[in-house]
Design a protein around this motif. Structure first.
Motif, mmCIF file in Angstrom:
data_model
loop_
_atom_site.group_PDB
_atom_site.id
_atom_site.type_symbol
_atom_site.label_atom_id
_atom_site.label_comp_id
_atom_site.label_asym_id
_atom_site.label_seq_id
_atom_site.Cartn_x
_atom_site.Cartn_y
_atom_site.Cartn_z
ATOM 1 N N LEU A 119 0.709 -1.116 0.073
ATOM 2 C CA LEU A 119 0.009 -0.050 0.101
ATOM 3 C C LEU A 119 0.946 1.212 -0.142
ATOM 4 N N PRO A 120 0.644 2.326 -0.833
ATOM 5 C CA PRO A 120 1.150 3.615 -0.815
ATOM 6 C C PRO A 120 1.188 4.310 0.306
ATOM 7 N N PHE A 121 0.129 4.249 1.018
ATOM 8 C CA PHE A 121 -0.148 4.962 2.287
ATOM 9 C C PHE A 121 -1.278 4.249 3.222
ATOM 10 N N TYR A 122 -1.002 4.424 4.277
ATOM 11 C CA TYR A 122 -2.092 3.820 5.120
ATOM 12 C C TYR A 122 -2.190 4.400 6.605
ATOM 13 N N VAL A 123 -3.326 4.550 7.262
ATOM 14 C CA VAL A 123 -3.671 5.374 8.535
ATOM 15 C C VAL A 123 -3.817 4.288 9.720
ATOM 16 N N LEU A 124 -2.951 4.295 10.709
ATOM 17 C CA LEU A 124 -3.400 3.374 11.849
ATOM 18 C C LEU A 124 -4.298 4.374 13.084
ATOM 19 N N PRO A 125 -5.113 4.115 13.545
ATOM 20 C CA PRO A 125 -5.865 4.898 14.630
ATOM 21 C C PRO A 125 -4.993 4.565 16.038
ATOM 22 N N LEU A 126 -4.827 5.517 16.622
ATOM 23 C CA LEU A 126 -4.298 5.300 17.888
ATOM 24 C C LEU A 126 -4.980 6.072 19.011
ATOM 25 N N LYS A 127 -6.319 6.764 18.833
ATOM 26 C CA LYS A 127 -6.973 7.329 19.852
ATOM 27 C C LYS A 127 -7.521 6.169 20.620
ATOM 28 N N ARG A 128 -7.972 6.599 21.959
ATOM 29 C CA ARG A 128 -8.713 5.761 22.760
ATOM 30 C C ARG A 128 -10.208 6.130 22.617
ATOM 31 N N GLY A 129 -11.221 4.959 22.923
ATOM 32 C CA GLY A 129 -12.432 5.145 22.975
ATOM 33 C C GLY A 129 -13.044 5.441 21.628
ATOM 34 N N ARG A 130 -14.328 5.659 21.558
ATOM 35 C CA ARG A 130 -15.051 5.704 20.346
ATOM 36 C C ARG A 130 -14.481 6.888 19.163
ATOM 37 N N HIS A 131 -14.125 6.614 17.932
ATOM 38 C CA HIS A 131 -13.735 7.613 17.281
ATOM 39 C C HIS A 131 -13.742 6.925 15.765
ATOM 40 N N SER A 132 -13.793 7.803 14.878
ATOM 41 C CA SER A 132 -13.576 7.459 13.326
ATOM 42 C C SER A 132 -12.079 7.305 13.050
ATOM 43 N N GLY A 133 -11.972 6.125 12.153
ATOM 44 C CA GLY A 133 -10.591 5.873 11.661
ATOM 45 C C GLY A 133 -10.400 4.685 11.014
ATOM 46 N N PHE A 134 -9.217 4.506 10.598
ATOM 47 C CA PHE A 134 -9.010 3.167 9.752
ATOM 48 C C PHE A 134 -8.875 2.139 10.641
ATOM 49 N N THR A 135 -9.327 0.882 10.295
ATOM 50 C CA THR A 135 -9.152 -0.224 11.490
ATOM 51 C C THR A 135 -7.840 -0.958 11.326
ATOM 52 N N VAL A 136 -7.327 -1.627 12.250
ATOM 53 C CA VAL A 136 -5.991 -2.286 12.401
ATOM 54 C C VAL A 136 -6.083 -3.600 11.984
ATOM 55 N N PRO A 137 -5.526 -3.646 10.787
ATOM 56 C CA PRO A 137 -5.679 -5.121 10.090
ATOM 57 C C PRO A 137 -4.815 -6.048 10.884
ATOM 58 N N THR A 138 -4.978 -7.250 10.621
ATOM 59 C CA THR A 138 -4.141 -8.620 11.038
ATOM 60 C C THR A 138 -3.899 -9.303 9.904
#
Length: 258
Positions: free
Chosen positions: A103-122
């Motif tokens: 992937l040329p670019f990806y975003v991993l969320p690091l916020k705590r609690g409920r928030h919008s963002g990309f999921t963490v793949p396995t």
């Protein structure tokens, strides 16, 4: 003892370190730091005055043993904004040392609690799936009343599995969810699908309606895509039902339709 740099955001450990006390700028060589669900490593990790980390030639994995990683994301550049997100460029996913996708670019969320963002793949591999990537997608916390999550699983032998889910709620008087899955081969031929919905609504203080439905191309597809469930609890039938409950003081009437 390995050089260690600690701040309110976490701890950095590496083989060697440079740090300017006046500017609060530092660099760790061959460093490692933990963030919630996983670990970031890099040949060089720089720390700026706002505790933002910039990693060169880095990697990310959820495995807690740095010497035995079943899967890992390797990237040329990573920027970690504490309690927010990690911006990763030029990402290559490895499973047991073998590259499986880029992937040329990806975003991993690091916020705590409920928030919008990309999921963490396995990532991993299995006897029937081959090499696989799971849970790649996006979670949208649209408002306090509803949210949406869409993810995709990629498997070397089974194709693509899409998993959308919509949830809604308004206090105690209304709640429900609609979810499903759709699998296709890489030739875009459908190999299975299912749809599930649950709904509860308090129409009046003494009148409530609830219902659920489960439909699918086949029951075997539903059971095949249910991971992490005790085999004894797998579904034996697909069904739908609607119930209405009306109360008069201490008495009540329940109507159920299947």
């Amino acid at each position: 003892q390995a050089p260690t740099l600690e701040d309110p955001q976490g701890t950095l450990v590496g083989e060697s370190m440079q740090y300017n006390i006046q500017s609060r700028l530092g660099r760790i060589f061959r460093g490692r730091t933990a963030y919630d669900q996983g670990f970031f490593e890099g040949e060089s990790i720089r720390v700026d005055g706002e505790s933002t980390l910039r990693i060169d030639l880095g990697s990310y994995s959820t495995g807690d043993n740095p010497f035995h990683k079943h899967y890992v994301l390797k990237s040329a550049k990573t920027k970690i904004i504490p309690n927010d997100k990690a911006l990763v460029k030029n990402v290559v996913a490895y499973v047991y040392g073998m590259p499986v996708f880029y992937l040329p670019f990806y975003v991993l969320p690091l916020k705590r609690g409920r928030h919008s963002g990309f999921t963490v793949p396995t990532y991993g591999s299995g006897p029937t799936q081959g090499a696989y990537v799971r849970n790649m997608g996006y979670y949208w916390a649209a408002s306090e009343y509803w949210d949406f999550k869409g993810t995709a699983d990629f498997s070397g032998s089974e194709g693509v599995l899409l998993r959308p889910r919509l949830r809604y709620a308004d206090g105690r008087r209304l709640r429900g969810d609609v979810s499903g899955s759709y699998r296709s081969s890489y030739g875009l031929k459908s190999t299975g699908w299912d749809l599930r919905a649950n709904h509860f609504q308090q129409l009046q203080p003494d009148l409530q309606v609830s219902g659920q439905t489960e439909i699918a191309k086949s029951l075997s597809f539903v059971n095949a895509t249910t991971r992490g469930i005790d085999p004894g609890r797998l579904q034996r039938a697909l069904r739908s039902q609607l119930s209405v409950t009306k109360r008069w003081g201490q008495k009540s009437l329940d109507l159920a339709f299947q």
